[in-house]
Write a protein that holds these residues in place. Structure first.
Motif, mmCIF file in Angstrom:
data_model
loop_
_atom_site.group_PDB
_atom_site.id
_atom_site.type_symbol
_atom_site.label_atom_id
_atom_site.label_comp_id
_atom_site.label_asym_id
_atom_site.label_seq_id
_atom_site.Cartn_x
_atom_site.Cartn_y
_atom_site.Cartn_z
ATOM 1 N N SER A 221 -0.054 24.190 -3.385
ATOM 2 C CA SER A 221 -1.272 23.758 -2.199
ATOM 3 C C SER A 221 -0.583 21.758 -2.044
ATOM 4 N N ASP A 222 -0.614 21.493 -3.232
ATOM 5 C CA ASP A 222 -0.651 20.086 -3.956
ATOM 6 C C ASP A 222 1.117 19.883 -3.202
ATOM 7 N N ARG A 223 1.992 20.671 -3.742
ATOM 8 C CA ARG A 223 3.109 20.495 -3.785
ATOM 9 C C ARG A 223 3.861 19.631 -2.373
ATOM 10 N N SER A 224 3.364 20.586 -1.444
ATOM 11 C CA SER A 224 4.393 19.371 -0.424
ATOM 12 C C SER A 224 3.827 18.345 -0.232
ATOM 13 N N GLU A 225 2.080 18.534 -0.194
ATOM 14 C CA GLU A 225 3.015 17.206 0.023
ATOM 15 C C GLU A 225 2.384 16.018 -0.885
ATOM 16 N N ILE A 226 2.650 15.923 -2.442
ATOM 17 C CA ILE A 226 3.202 15.194 -3.106
ATOM 18 C C ILE A 226 4.548 14.645 -3.360
ATOM 19 N N HIS A 227 4.830 15.685 -3.017
ATOM 20 C CA HIS A 227 6.707 15.670 -2.227
ATOM 21 C C HIS A 227 6.361 14.730 -0.954
ATOM 22 N N TYR A 228 6.239 14.896 -0.129
ATOM 23 C CA TYR A 228 6.249 14.356 1.331
ATOM 24 C C TYR A 228 6.081 12.684 1.007
ATOM 25 N N LYS A 229 4.793 12.861 0.025
ATOM 26 C CA LYS A 229 4.335 11.066 -0.157
ATOM 27 C C LYS A 229 5.063 10.475 -1.072
ATOM 28 N N VAL A 230 5.861 10.739 -2.171
ATOM 29 C CA VAL A 230 7.096 10.509 -2.313
ATOM 30 C C VAL A 230 8.106 10.118 -1.773
ATOM 31 N N LYS A 231 8.565 10.838 -1.233
ATOM 32 C CA LYS A 231 9.912 10.214 -0.408
ATOM 33 C C LYS A 231 9.249 9.242 0.814
ATOM 34 N N LYS A 232 8.058 9.534 1.227
ATOM 35 C CA LYS A 232 7.805 8.125 1.712
ATOM 36 C C LYS A 232 7.269 6.664 0.783
ATOM 37 N N ILE A 233 7.375 6.883 -0.277
ATOM 38 C CA ILE A 233 7.857 5.940 -1.518
ATOM 39 C C ILE A 233 8.717 5.577 -2.066
ATOM 40 N N TYR A 234 9.220 6.737 -1.195
ATOM 41 C CA TYR A 234 11.610 6.250 -1.786
ATOM 42 C C TYR A 234 11.662 5.209 -0.556
ATOM 43 N N ALA A 235 10.906 5.327 0.538
ATOM 44 C CA ALA A 235 11.457 4.636 1.873
ATOM 45 C C ALA A 235 10.948 3.492 1.986
ATOM 46 N N LEU A 236 10.118 3.231 1.402
ATOM 47 C CA LEU A 236 9.742 1.458 0.985
ATOM 48 C C LEU A 236 10.114 0.867 0.387
ATOM 49 N N LEU A 237 10.491 1.391 -0.667
ATOM 50 C CA LEU A 237 11.218 1.052 -1.760
ATOM 51 C C LEU A 237 12.714 0.279 -1.681
ATOM 52 N N LYS A 238 13.365 1.534 -0.943
ATOM 53 C CA LYS A 238 14.635 1.487 -0.388
ATOM 54 C C LYS A 238 15.247 1.023 0.731
ATOM 55 N N ASP B 175 1.164 -1.304 0.037
ATOM 56 C CA ASP B 175 0.331 -0.124 -0.165
ATOM 57 C C ASP B 175 1.365 1.327 0.285
ATOM 58 N N ILE B 176 1.235 2.267 -1.095
ATOM 59 C CA ILE B 176 1.403 3.025 -1.144
ATOM 60 C C ILE B 176 0.399 4.530 -1.249
ATOM 61 N N PRO B 177 1.373 5.784 -0.590
ATOM 62 C CA PRO B 177 0.734 6.692 0.088
ATOM 63 C C PRO B 177 0.141 7.396 -1.586
ATOM 64 N N ILE B 178 0.745 7.292 -2.136
ATOM 65 C CA ILE B 178 0.246 7.869 -3.407
ATOM 66 C C ILE B 178 0.280 7.639 -5.115
ATOM 67 N N HIS B 179 -0.337 7.442 -5.458
ATOM 68 C CA HIS B 179 -0.602 6.755 -6.987
ATOM 69 C C HIS B 179 -0.838 7.541 -7.925
ATOM 70 N N TYR B 180 0.025 6.892 -8.607
ATOM 71 C CA TYR B 180 0.354 7.688 -10.325
ATOM 72 C C TYR B 180 -0.538 8.624 -10.903
ATOM 73 N N LYS B 181 -2.098 8.740 -11.246
ATOM 74 C CA LYS B 181 -2.422 9.369 -11.413
ATOM 75 C C LYS B 181 -2.516 10.200 -10.699
ATOM 76 N N GLU B 182 -2.452 10.677 -9.329
ATOM 77 C CA GLU B 182 -2.854 11.615 -8.454
ATOM 78 C C GLU B 182 -1.560 12.763 -8.683
#
Length: 340
Positions: A64-81, A29-36
């Motif tokens: 308004s979106d950038r901070s949330e998107i960047h945070y979630k993308v970093k969480k994906i990196y943590a899951l991957l690595k 389960d990842i925090p952000i999906h491709y479509k977002e």
């Protein structure tokens, strides 16, 4: 020469493949999906350091979106690595998100930077394509390379595969006086054999990288696939043999010049023996992925008929003719390396 004239069909992930991914820890389960990530408001062309258009675009998001998107993308990196260890995020920031508009799955590429030492890494967020997911799984199991990838619903996460792009290597590195042409030619023969045995197609110079590792006496080369969309799809045997792509001619000519037919046969046998060893070392997972492929639709009927006939002729084995799908053809192809 090998030519692909039509764009490949993108196949969805079915229930059987989903069960395989869950069983082996690839469905997370990842925090952000491709479509977002498609919510960007602007983009600009990305150029390399020489001013050439890379055919990627850097995308930008509303504040308004950038901070949330960047945070979630970093969480994906943590899951991957780091298997989800969020402590690794402390010193990381998202430097850039790029979109490739010409690819089959139109991937996003994320550049992650460590603010302490400016070291950076990439990973990719893509539309999930069953062919590519199978290709990644088979690469992880049957090649000398391990690959990090995750799937959730219709989103695929892939780690970056480091190396010099094949096309760039042939233009800039092939005539380096320090090049070891025999070792490089040997690796291309082995790469050619790996692709053919596991039916990974379209391996021209834009779809692989060359990893160069200096050793205390010599330089080692590893050719790595970076595009897995053409896993068991095309109907022509030559599509699965990198030697038949004109884009690879420079490497092919290097091999003709520096290695003999006897040496080439030896390298092919070595690679097939290594694949056989990998098949024996992970029998359960390989059986599971092949079972899933046999229950999946991964190509057109015309491609299946064409490929099984060509491989039956190549191996002089009529058992290929009984195959009903690409999964069955791949199973038969892998079985050939187990025959003494």
């Amino acid at each position: 020469m090998a030519v692909i004239s039509k764009k490949k069909i993108v196949y969805p992930i079915n229930d059987n493949l989903r069960k395989y991914l869950i069983k082996y820890g690839r469905e997370v389960d990842i925090p952000i999906h491709y479509k977002e990530l498609l919510r960007f408001t602007n983009s600009i062309a990305l150029y390399d350091f020489k001013g050439n258009d890379t055919l990627w675009e850097t995308v930008f998001y509303d504040e308004s979106d950038r901070s949330e998107i960047h945070y979630k993308v970093k969480k994906i990196y943590a899951l991957l690595k780091a298997d989800g260890d969020m402590s690794v995020m402390q010193h990381l920031y998202v430097d850039r998100i790029d979109l490739c508009t010409y690819g089959n799955t139109q991937p996003f590429r994320v550049r992650i930077v460590n603010r302490i030492n400016d070291n950076f890494d990439y990973f990719y967020i893509k539309n999930a394509d069953a062919s590519r997911v199978y290709g990644l799984g088979l690469e992880h199991l049957l090649s000398p390379n391990r690959i990090g990838y995750l799937v959730y619903r219709n989103t695929l996460i892939e780690e970056h595969i480091a190396g010099i792009p094949g096309e760039q290597f042939m233009k800039q590195q092939l005539y380096d006086p320090l090049l070891n042409p025999i070792r490089l030619s040997k690796e291309f023969v082995k790469f050619n054999e790996r692709c053919f045995v596991r039916l990974l197609g379209d391996m021209h110079s834009s779809n692989f990288v060359i990893d160069v590792t200096p050793d205390f006496e010599e330089t080692h080369y590893r050719i790595r696939s970076i595009d897995f969309d053409q896993q068991s799809y095309e109907g022509k045997k030559t599509i699965y043999l990198p030697q038949f792509f004109k884009q690879n001619n420079a490497l092919i000519q290097l091999g003709i010049k520096h290695i003999t037919q006897e040496s080439m046969n030896q390298y092919q046998k070595e690679e097939r023996a290594l694949i056989a060893t990998r098949l024996k070392s992970s029998p359960k997972e390989i059986t599971d992925i092949l079972n899933s492929m046999e229950k999946d639709v991964l190509s057109k009927e015309s491609n299946i008929e064409s490929l099984k006939n060509e491989l039956a002729k190549h191996y002089k084995n009529a058992d290929f003719l009984r195959c009903k799908n690409m999964g069955g053809i791949l199973r038969m192809s892998l079985n050939q390396v187990l025959i003494k």
